[in-house]
Design an enzyme around this catalytic site. Structure first.
Site, mmCIF file in Angstrom:
data_model
loop_
_atom_site.group_PDB
_atom_site.id
_atom_site.type_symbol
_atom_site.label_atom_id
_atom_site.label_comp_id
_atom_site.label_asym_id
_atom_site.label_seq_id
_atom_site.Cartn_x
_atom_site.Cartn_y
_atom_site.Cartn_z
ATOM 1 N N LYS A 1 0.809 -1.214 0.000
ATOM 2 C CA LYS A 1 0.000 0.000 0.000
ATOM 3 C C LYS A 1 0.848 1.273 0.000
ATOM 4 O O LYS A 1 2.042 1.263 0.309
ATOM 5 C CB LYS A 1 -0.982 -0.031 1.163
ATOM 6 C CG LYS A 1 -2.082 -1.065 0.940
ATOM 7 C CD LYS A 1 -3.217 -0.978 1.918
ATOM 8 C CE LYS A 1 -4.340 -1.940 1.509
ATOM 9 N NZ LYS A 1 -5.455 -1.954 2.474
ATOM 10 N N ARG B 1 -3.441 -10.189 4.979
ATOM 11 C CA ARG B 1 -3.823 -10.224 3.561
ATOM 12 C C ARG B 1 -2.644 -9.696 2.758
ATOM 13 O O ARG B 1 -2.293 -8.516 2.861
ATOM 14 C CB ARG B 1 -5.077 -9.375 3.333
ATOM 15 C CG ARG B 1 -5.615 -9.432 1.905
ATOM 16 C CD ARG B 1 -6.880 -8.598 1.775
ATOM 17 N NE ARG B 1 -7.468 -8.706 0.442
ATOM 18 C CZ ARG B 1 -7.126 -7.933 -0.605
ATOM 19 N NH1 ARG B 1 -6.211 -6.995 -0.446
ATOM 20 N NH2 ARG B 1 -7.717 -8.092 -1.774
#
Length: 290
Positions: A224, A264
């Site tokens: 991210k 995740r």
């Protein structure tokens, strides 16, 4: 409390590793690489071989600014992949905000519904989960991708930690009132969704407030932008998406050590290798869901 979820290697300490299968042309990290059914199936098989416990199959990109596919397009992307992966014995999650897609995916063999909107995008989502008995990942969310990073949505008057905790608690109450059972719920703090880079770090440091709600916690930090900002070049250019793996693995280990339920990740092999080292050097005999 632990979701009623069939997992391999029972009793193995550490978090569940959820591998990401993006069946999309526009995901922020690997858009288009696995957009066909054949490519997605091969990628899913590779992730299982690398040690993934769960495969999270998604047909809609939620990167900032992404445009939503129509429901029929999302269904066409994910259902054939879920059907075949489940037939091969994989434990599958569907990453969707639509109740229609969730219902079809569970019928195709998915055990988990990963709703990044926390049930806000489709009011029928909780009914589907209650009726099917699927595990539901409730993520903190405030708005769709086209607007979630606007200042209105990244403003938390009581601070991001308290804001996320309170809003997740409210979603839990709505889910339970709709008939979803406590043992079906997993919470996700929603890193990168309506949060600045600094707010993501604050939320990770204050993750105990989310854990204190009493449900398993899944964290999705892989690749991210807040990691790219941390690793920026001297001129301020963020580290490219494909060069954030080491930071992501380091963060995964820190989260494993604090006992999160799940991670995740895109880089399954690197994450599993790091967790194996952690276990060999003395991870707690109990912890997480493995």
């Amino acid at each position: 409390m632990t979701p009623a979820l069939p997992l391999p290697t029972p009793g193995r300490p550490g978090p569940v590793v959820m591998g990401i299968v993006n069946v999309t042309p526009d995901s922020f990290s690997d858009g288009g690489r696995f957009a066909s059914t054949e490519l997605a199936l091969a990628h899913g098989a590779d992730l299982v071989a690398a040690g993934a416990d769960l495969l999270d199959v998604g047909g809609e990109s939620t990167r900032p600014g992404a445009t939503r596919p129509v429901p029929a397009e999302e269904l066409d992307r994910v259902v054939p992949v879920i059907t075949e992966l489940a037939a091969q014995g994989a434990v599958v999650s569907v990453d969707t905000m639509r109740a229609e897609v969730a219902a079809a995916s569970v019928a195709a063999g998915a055990h988990v519904v990963n709703d990044v909107s926390g049930g806000l995008a489709d009011p029928e989502m909780f009914d589907v989960v209650a009726q099917t008995g699927a595990v539901l990942v409730l993520m903190h969310w405030r708005a769709h991708s086209t607007e979630m990073q606007r200042g209105t949505f990244t403003h938390y008057p009581s601070g991001v930690v308290e804001g996320v905790r309170a809003e997740l608690a409210a979603r839990v109450e709505v889910a339970l009132a709709a008939g979803v059972r406590e043992e079906q719920l997993v919470l996700d703090p929603g890193l990168g969704f309506a949060k600045t880079a600094e707010q993501n770090w604050e939320l990770l440091q204050g993750l105990g407030a989310v854990e204190a709600l009493g449900f398993p916690v899944l964290v999705g930090a892989s690749r991210k932008s807040f990691l790219g900002s941390l690793l920026a070049a001297p001129d301020g250019t963020p580290r490219p998406v494909d060069r954030r793996e080491h930071a992501g693995v380091a963060l995964s280990l820190l989260l494993a050590a604090r006992g999160v339920w799940g991670l995740r990740v895109h880089d399954v092999e690197a994450t599993v290798d790091a967790l194996d080292v952690w276990r060999r050097l003395g991870a707690p005999a109990e912890g997480g869901a493995r």
